[in-house]
Write a protein that holds these residues in place. Structure first.
Motif, PDB file in Angstrom:
ATOM      1  N   ILE A 158      18.794 -25.946  89.214  1.00 22.54           N
ATOM      2  CA  ILE A 158      18.832 -26.155  90.661  1.00 22.54           C
ATOM      3  C   ILE A 158      20.202 -26.638  91.128  1.00 22.54           C
ATOM      4  N   ALA A 159      20.683 -26.006  92.203  1.00 21.94           N
ATOM      5  CA  ALA A 159      21.812 -26.544  92.968  1.00 21.94           C
ATOM      6  C   ALA A 159      21.259 -26.962  94.318  1.00 21.94           C
ATOM      7  N   MET A 160      21.340 -28.245  94.631  1.00 20.10           N
ATOM      8  CA  MET A 160      20.809 -28.774  95.886  1.00 20.10           C
ATOM      9  C   MET A 160      21.956 -29.048  96.844  1.00 20.10           C
ATOM     10  N   VAL A 161      21.835 -28.555  98.087  1.00 15.49           N
ATOM     11  CA  VAL A 161      22.869 -28.751  99.107  1.00 15.49           C
ATOM     12  C   VAL A 161      22.263 -29.589 100.227  1.00 15.49           C
ATOM     13  N   GLY A 162      22.850 -30.788 100.493  1.00 13.48           N
ATOM     14  CA  GLY A 162      22.307 -31.660 101.529  1.00 13.48           C
ATOM     15  C   GLY A 162      23.384 -32.540 102.130  1.00 13.48           C
ATOM     16  N   ASP A 163      22.976 -33.322 103.150  1.00 13.25           N
ATOM     17  CA  ASP A 163      23.978 -34.167 103.820  1.00 13.25           C
ATOM     18  C   ASP A 163      23.447 -35.506 104.279  1.00 13.25           C
ATOM     19  N   GLY A 164      22.146 -35.761 104.235  1.00 15.39           N
ATOM     20  CA  GLY A 164      21.602 -36.975 104.838  1.00 15.39           C
ATOM     21  C   GLY A 164      21.230 -38.038 103.824  1.00 15.39           C
ATOM     22  N   VAL A 165      20.867 -39.231 104.330  1.00 17.11           N
ATOM     23  CA  VAL A 165      20.429 -40.317 103.462  1.00 17.11           C
ATOM     24  C   VAL A 165      19.176 -39.907 102.687  1.00 17.11           C
ATOM     25  N   ASN A 166      18.264 -39.179 103.372  1.00 19.48           N
ATOM     26  CA  ASN A 166      17.034 -38.759 102.710  1.00 19.48           C
ATOM     27  C   ASN A 166      17.277 -37.689 101.663  1.00 19.48           C
ATOM     28  N   ASP A 167      18.474 -37.107 101.642  1.00 18.52           N
ATOM     29  CA  ASP A 167      18.787 -36.104 100.634  1.00 18.52           C
ATOM     30  C   ASP A 167      19.344 -36.723  99.348  1.00 18.52           C
ATOM     31  N   ALA A 168      19.764 -37.985  99.398  1.00 16.76           N
ATOM     32  CA  ALA A 168      20.439 -38.601  98.252  1.00 16.76           C
ATOM     33  C   ALA A 168      19.583 -38.568  96.968  1.00 16.76           C
ATOM     34  N   PRO A 169      18.280 -38.936  97.000  1.00 19.58           N
ATOM     35  CA  PRO A 169      17.492 -38.875  95.757  1.00 19.58           C
ATOM     36  C   PRO A 169      17.386 -37.456  95.193  1.00 19.58           C
ATOM     37  N   VAL A 170      17.235 -36.464  96.076  1.00 18.68           N
ATOM     38  CA  VAL A 170      17.094 -35.075  95.623  1.00 18.68           C
ATOM     39  C   VAL A 170      18.420 -34.573  95.056  1.00 18.68           C
ATOM     40  N   LEU A 171      19.522 -34.952  95.689  1.00 20.61           N
ATOM     41  CA  LEU A 171      20.837 -34.573  95.184  1.00 20.61           C
ATOM     42  C   LEU A 171      21.046 -35.130  93.779  1.00 20.61           C
ATOM     43  N   ALA A 172      20.597 -36.367  93.574  1.00 25.05           N
ATOM     44  CA  ALA A 172      20.760 -36.983  92.258  1.00 25.05           C
ATOM     45  C   ALA A 172      19.874 -36.317  91.204  1.00 25.05           C
ATOM     46  N   LYS A 173      18.721 -35.792  91.615  1.00 26.95           N
ATOM     47  CA  LYS A 173      17.782 -35.192  90.662  1.00 26.95           C
ATOM     48  C   LYS A 173      18.194 -33.789  90.233  1.00 26.95           C
TER      49      LYS A 173
END
Length: 809
Positions: free
Chosen positions: A703-718
């Motif tokens: 998975i490559a996850m693309v995000g920008d918000g505070v709520n995206d931080a856990p998913v970006l780390a995973k």
């Protein structure tokens, strides 16, 4: 250290008489010494503990004043504990930890990095140490309550290295100094090799041309003398690195090189002294010259590969123009600048600190930070960044961050983190090279023993050839050279790799998951359409609406102001302004009452104008007076430029593309339809997003996850690799393995292409390095290669790897 009675009447440290009954002492130069007071005892113990006993060994007289009681070196290091001194290179880390950026002098190989990191990590209070081999820059995080910065610097000095605060200008000066030293060694090796080779021609041709023994012997002695500068000056870095490797128990590529040089030179001296046997002065000097040439080119290529990152900090000026309390301009050093100060950036000047524009209108070049090639308009209220260049007009800026707290310094820290973390392929290459070195030394011993049984006269020649031809230089350079070149290339395009594994993981991605808001879309409402219903024109309705919103902080207010500015219109005067939370705003414009908001704001009007349906993702804002609705403004978040092109490009690569958003189902469905994305999930909480990513990973997806918000931080780390938008929150950027500094979404596709190309280049480098060593070793062991052939082959092998990696730039 216990206090002991000492018969000596004078204090060993300061020379004053020791008061009777005093029992202070310290062990100095392996002997207990009497001290007059606890202060002298403490200073003496600090001097001994910090490896500065030479102060006592070489002093010619006792100190005459208080300043002389502490050695200059120790006093200088203690200065680095002062908060004012630390301000320019130390930042506050979470908790009681501090983070310092240092330059290390004396680094010559990867073993130096390993030794420093291993030693410092053993110290109590050190949380993290990372040293970048390419830049020689160290990032150290420590607990100020347990250990002082001066203690850390002293520990580094004990290892034989010197550390001092990082400065881009100072680092460039050190780099230039090192480059000059390398060139001097290269020149000495070249001169020695050239002279010795000319003599070697005569020695090789001598037997067939009737060269007399006495003349040949004289030429050998000349060759010996001419080889000395190359052997003892030019080759000195090889011996230093090899010795450090032996002491640390980590044998690197310099060990077989040094063994080959020393063995060949010792054997040649013995043959010269006896007047019989082969001499290898020509091979040895040529080997040194070729090795230094390859490393010189490799160092230059390595420095070129990081110049984009280094340019970031180098462009921050050393001084700033500050507006003082008397409204006078004064030039001050950058380290004196404080948050809240007002500075002036003149046209053509580089902005000295992060801040908010207070006065003026201009444009700024932020290309080094964002990769955006066009200057960006800056007006009152705009944010500007240190290192960007002001173009047309003067700007008065209120400083919001200085030094290590600026955005540019944060980007530099992320770069350092990425360069300090080794990708898996690089670690694999290092392990293979280390094992190969041990296998090579074992093979040398075995082949040497076999040839001793077969032909003792060729033992030295065969051993020297194997040591030279099989040096794993190319293998060790195979991955780092490629990663460095590709990382530099991507930074220039506004793609920042913040983790060492990012590029390697990106090449394996099978599934790209996007957050919607702020990633595929702009993340803010934009006025899409104005529909007028009364006799007032759409333009005048916009002017009234923007006037009502001119003092509001609501996201819709910004959209109205931008639309008004784009239409080159001005506000009307606003009186009796008010607002109803959740409904809208109202006020008097030109003496008439107006309302702007949703349908609940003005319930007195019962007749709602009929209008065509709007998209599911849009919101309607209504303008009315006391009697009727005058206009409807259609507001919607817009897709980012090239969002559709990016999705199509990823699909063309065979990647699966999905949207994972917390927005409503109708909105997400609409955007997914417009982008051609069939896989999407709406109304997802951060926990649900995390669960969905885990489910995809369990199915074998990378998975490559693309995000920008505070709520995206856990998913970006995973995710295996995460891409954060540079305009996103700080938490998202900190969690991202890759940060997209600009707004060009297509750079994500370009980064994937670069990662795959990098993987192919590394495979080619590995294939060449391993193939060359496997092919050359049997020829060397069987005596089919001459030592001079081995020297050329090994150097060319390393050069090919570096040049192949530079294709990525």
């Amino acid at each position: 250290m216990g206090a002991e009675q000492d018969t000596q009447l004078d204090c060993y440290h300061c020379g004053l008489p020791v008061p009777s009954g005093t029992r202070y002492s310290a062990v100095v130069l392996d002997e207990p010494r009497a001290m007059c007071c606890q202060g002298c005892q403490a200073v003496a113990e600090a001097i001994v503990a910090n490896g500065l006993e030479d102060y006592y060994r070489y002093r010619t007289e006792l100190p005459q004043n208080v300043e002389d009681l502490v050695p200059d070196e120790l006093r200088e290091l203690m200065l680095y504990d002062h908060p004012e001194v630390q301000k320019s290179f130390v930042s506050q880390a979470p908790g009681d930890y501090k983070e310092a950026s240092l330059i290390l002098e004396g680094i010559t190989c990867a073993a130096c990095i390993w030794l420093n990191e291993r030693h410092l990590k053993q110290l109590q209070g050190i949380q993290q140490v990372s040293i970048n081999y390419t830049t020689h820059r160290a990032r150290i995080i420590w607990d100020e309550n347990q250990i002082k910065l001066s203690d850390i610097l002293i520990e580094i000095r004990k290892l034989g290295y010197h550390a001092h605060p990082f400065s881009a200008q100072q680092q460039e000066a050190l780099r230039l100094k090192q480059r000059k030293a390398d060139f001097r060694r290269l020149a000495v090796a070249g001169l020695s090799a050239g002279q010795v080779m000319m003599i070697a021609v005569a020695l090789y041709a001598g037997p067939s041309q009737g060269l007399e023994f006495a003349t040949a012997q004289l030429l050998r002695w000349f060759s010996l003398v001419l080889s000395v500068p190359a052997m003892f000056y030019a080759a000195w870095p090889f011996y230093q690195a090899a010795w450090r490797g032996v002491k640390s128990g980590r044998l690197g590529m310099d060990v077989p090189i040094s063994l080959g040089l020393i063995t060949g030179f010792a054997g040649s001296i013995w043959a010269t002294y006896l007047g019989a046997g082969e001499v290898y002065y020509d091979t040895l000097t040529m080997l040194i010259f070729f090795l230094l040439s390859t490393r010189y080119l490799e160092r230059n290529a390595r420095e070129k590969s990081i110049e984009s990152a280094e340019n970031l900090l180098r462009l921050v000026p050393a001084v700033a123009t500050r507006l003082n309390a008397e409204q006078q301009l004064e030039l001050i050093p950058l380290m004196e600048l404080k948050v809240g100060d007002l500075i002036v950036a003149k046209p053509g000047e580089t902005i000295a600190a992060d801040g908010i524009v207070q006065q003026g209108e201009s444009s700024a070049d932020e290309s080094l930070l964002t990769g955006e090639s066009h200057p960006l308009i800056k007006t009152v209220g705009s944010t500007v960044y240190a290192g960007s260049i002001n173009y047309e007009s003067p700007l008065t800026i209120k400083v919001s961050a200085v030094g290590e707290h600026t955005v540019i310094a944060g980007v530099s820290r992320l770069l350092d983190r990425a360069q300090a973390e080794k990708p898996r392929l690089t670690e694999l290459a290092d392990k293979i090279a280390a094992y190969f070195t041990y296998v090579l030394l074992l093979a040398v011993a075995l082949v040497g023993w076999v040839w001793w049984q077969v032909d003792t006269s060729r033992v030295l020649e065969i051993v020297l050839t194997i040591l030279v031809v099989s040096c794993p230089c190319a293998l060790s350079l195979a991955a780092p050279a490629a990663f460095a070149a590709s990382g530099s290339y991507l930074v220039k395009r506004g793609v920042l790799l913040t983790r060492g594994h990012a590029l390697e993981a990106l090449a394996k991605v099978t599934h790209v998951v996007f957050d919607k808001t702020g990633t595929l879309t702009e993340g803010r409402p934009v006025l899409q359409e104005t529909r007028a219903f009364a006799s007032i024109s759409a333009a005048e309705c916009l002017q009234i609406a923007a006037s009502l919103e001119q003092h509001s902080e609501h996201p819709y207010a910004r959209s109205f102001q931008e639309a008004l500015k784009a239409a080159s219109m001005a506000h009307y005067a606003l009186d009796e302004a008010g607002n109803q939370p959740g409904k809208g705003v109202m006020g008097q414009v030109n003496g008439k009452q107006y309302y702007l908001g949703n349908l609940k704001l003005n319930p007195a009007i019962s007749e709602i104008p009929s209008m065509a349906e709007v998209e599911d993702c849009a919101t309607v804002v209504w303008l009315s007076d006391d009697t009727q609705y005058l206009a409807a403004f259609v507001m919607a978040d817009t897709l980012r430029p090239n969002a559709q092109a990016l999705v199509q490009a990823l699909k063309d690569k065979g990647l699966v593309v999905s949207i994972l958003s917390g927005d409503t189902e109708s909105t997400v469905a609409d955007y997914a339809r417009r982008l051609g994305i069939s896989s999407w999930q709406a109304s997802a909480s951060p926990e649900q997003k995390l669960e969905m990513i885990e489910q995809l990973q369990q199915r074998g997806e990378v998975i490559a996850m693309v995000g920008d918000g505070v709520n995206d931080a856990p998913v970006l780390a995973k995710a295996q690799v995460s891409i954060a938008m540079g305009s996103g929150t700080q938490m998202a950027r900190a969690s991202g393995d890759i940060v997209l500094l600009g707004e060009q979404l297509l750079e994500i596709n370009h980064a994937i292409e670069t990662s795959r190309f990098t993987r192919n280049v590394i495979r080619e480098n590995f294939a060449w390095a391993l193939g060359y060593n496997m092919l050359a070793l049997p020829f060397a062991a069987t005596g089919m290669l001459a030592p001079w052939m081995a020297a050329i082959g090994m150097s060319v092998s390393s050069l090919i790897v570096v040049l192949n990696a530079l294709r990525l730039r």
